[in-house]
Scaffold this active site. Structure first.
Site, PDB file in Angstrom:
ATOM      1  N   LYS A  68      68.288  61.868  64.472  1.00  0.00           N
ATOM      2  CA  LYS A  68      69.399  62.588  65.109  1.00  0.00           C
ATOM      3  C   LYS A  68      70.735  62.034  64.616  1.00  0.00           C
ATOM      4  O   LYS A  68      71.661  62.788  64.299  1.00  0.00           O
ATOM      5  CB  LYS A  68      69.288  62.475  66.644  1.00  0.00           C
ATOM      6  CG  LYS A  68      68.171  63.351  67.191  1.00  0.00           C
ATOM      7  CD  LYS A  68      67.811  63.045  68.627  1.00  0.00           C
ATOM      8  CE  LYS A  68      66.599  63.895  69.018  1.00  0.00           C
ATOM      9  NZ  LYS A  68      66.029  63.565  70.326  1.00  0.00           N
ATOM     10  N   GLN A  90      67.084  59.915  75.363  1.00  0.00           N
ATOM     11  CA  GLN A  90      65.786  60.124  74.724  1.00  0.00           C
ATOM     12  C   GLN A  90      64.675  59.898  75.756  1.00  0.00           C
ATOM     13  O   GLN A  90      64.608  58.844  76.388  1.00  0.00           O
ATOM     14  CB  GLN A  90      65.639  59.148  73.540  1.00  0.00           C
ATOM     15  CG  GLN A  90      64.385  59.344  72.720  1.00  0.00           C
ATOM     16  CD  GLN A  90      64.376  60.671  71.961  1.00  0.00           C
ATOM     17  OE1 GLN A  90      65.364  61.070  71.359  1.00  0.00           O
ATOM     18  NE2 GLN A  90      63.249  61.358  72.019  1.00  0.00           N
ATOM     19  N   ASP A 135      70.676  68.850  75.586  1.00  0.00           N
ATOM     20  CA  ASP A 135      69.230  69.135  75.621  1.00  0.00           C
ATOM     21  C   ASP A 135      68.944  70.376  76.474  1.00  0.00           C
ATOM     22  O   ASP A 135      67.850  70.930  76.414  1.00  0.00           O
ATOM     23  CB  ASP A 135      68.472  67.935  76.218  1.00  0.00           C
ATOM     24  CG  ASP A 135      67.761  67.109  75.162  1.00  0.00           C
ATOM     25  OD1 ASP A 135      67.506  67.649  74.065  1.00  0.00           O
ATOM     26  OD2 ASP A 135      67.443  65.937  75.433  1.00  0.00           O
TER      27      ASP A 135
END
Ligand code: NDP
Length: 283
Positions: free
Chosen positions: A53, A97, A120
């Site tokens: 990422k 995460q 997200d």
């Protein structure tokens, strides 16, 4: 029939180039999109994902902050870090995460992230917006899968789409996105009786079960578009999807490979959401 391969790597490059134009336009106005990625603990797979990422951010000229916290970080400390990033105007996207260590409540964490920075798309407010059909920050993996269908010119409206899997991060949002594009949608789960009966009727088949190669060619309608979200490592180390690629490609019209299908799109859409969040921040 041999299916057309949906080349996720190439399409991801194309989509990234489109979003880079938007990121550059923001920069020209003095705003550099910024993404903060928080990782708690030492999970090896998570570290690779986070590394990828951060690398993708550099490629698009997005500012990124990689915040690595020890596995025993108290929940309160993580929530305080998120609050700090919520208030930081150089950061437009925040991602924690998953999975987080067991002593931390992941729901509390997802709810702590400002919905405007929730790249997200997991905050309840963004989930609600997705259900209503006006998601500003859609969950990255299904968003990427939708982009693949669009870029391949695969018609969705009026088609029967079957989604196998109902997770909050893939199956459910994927089904909603297909519904909003006017597909007739069926969702199958581990409790579905006669799964093959449903999959064989799918014009678009999306599989996200985490069960290696469980969908075989005989379960696919000739000519169908097959999107394989699964990523599984076999005991010998080989990466495979939830679809048995070799038998499926003989029947399907289109198919995503694993690796190189949906995977590259997930990170791409994270970049897209970060740019979108930065654009909205100045509106
Ligand atoms: P989850 O384990 O959260 O969900 C799996 C779903 O599949 C569940 O709804 C489950 O049903 C259903 N399922 C399991 N077995 C069967 C079966 N035999 N028949 C029908 N349905 C079944 O997984 P995720 O959604 O998080 O991930 C799915 C896969 O996608 C994994 O391989 C994961 O690694 C991959 N993935 C890939 C990403 C990418 O970037 N390409 C990103 C995210 C995930 P039930 O609800 O009844 O238990």
């Amino acid at each position: 029939m041999t299916a057309k391969i949906i080349d996720g790597k190439t399409i991801a490059q194309e989509v990234r180039a489109e979003w880079k134009v938007r990121a550059d336009a923001l920069k020209a106005r003095g705003i550099t999109p910024g993404l903060a990625v928080i990782i708690v603990g030492e999970d090896a797979a998570s570290r690779i994902y986070v590394g990828n990422k951060v690398k993708a951010c550099a490629e698009l000229g997005i500012h990124s902050e990689h915040i690595a916290l020890p596995a025993d970080t108290p929940e309160t400390a993580l929530l305080a870090k998120i609050a700090e990033l919520n208030a930081n105007t150089a950061i437009h996207g925040i991602l924690v995460q998953l999975p987080v260590p067991k002593h931390i409540d992941s729901n509390k964490v997802l709810e702590a992230i400002s919905p405007r920075k929730d790249v997200d798309g997991f905050h309840p407010q963004n989930v609600g917006a997705l259900v209503a059909g006006n998601a500003a920050l859609p969950p990255c993996t299904p968003y990427g899968a939708m982009n693949l269908l669009e870029k391949m010119g695969i018609e969705i409206e009026g088609k029967h789409a079957v989604v196998v899997g109902r997770s909050n991060i893939v199956g459910k949002p994927m089904a909603l996105m297909l519904l909003h594009k006017n597909a007739t949608v069926t969702i199958c789960t581990s409790r579905t009786s006669d799964l093959a009966h449903h999959t064989r009727d799918a014009d678009i088949l999306v599989v996200a079960t985490g069960k290696p190669q469980m969908i075989t060619g005989d379960m696919i309608k000739p000519g169908a578009a097959v999107i394989d979200v699964g990523i599984n490592r076999l005991p010998g180390g080989k990466l495979v999807g939830d679809v048995d690629f070799d038998s499926a490609k003989e029947v399907a019209g289109y198919i995503t490979p694993v690796p190189g299908g949906v995977g590259p799109m997930t990170i791409t859409m994270l970049m897209a959401n970060t740019v979108q969040a930065a654009e909205r921040a100045i509106k």
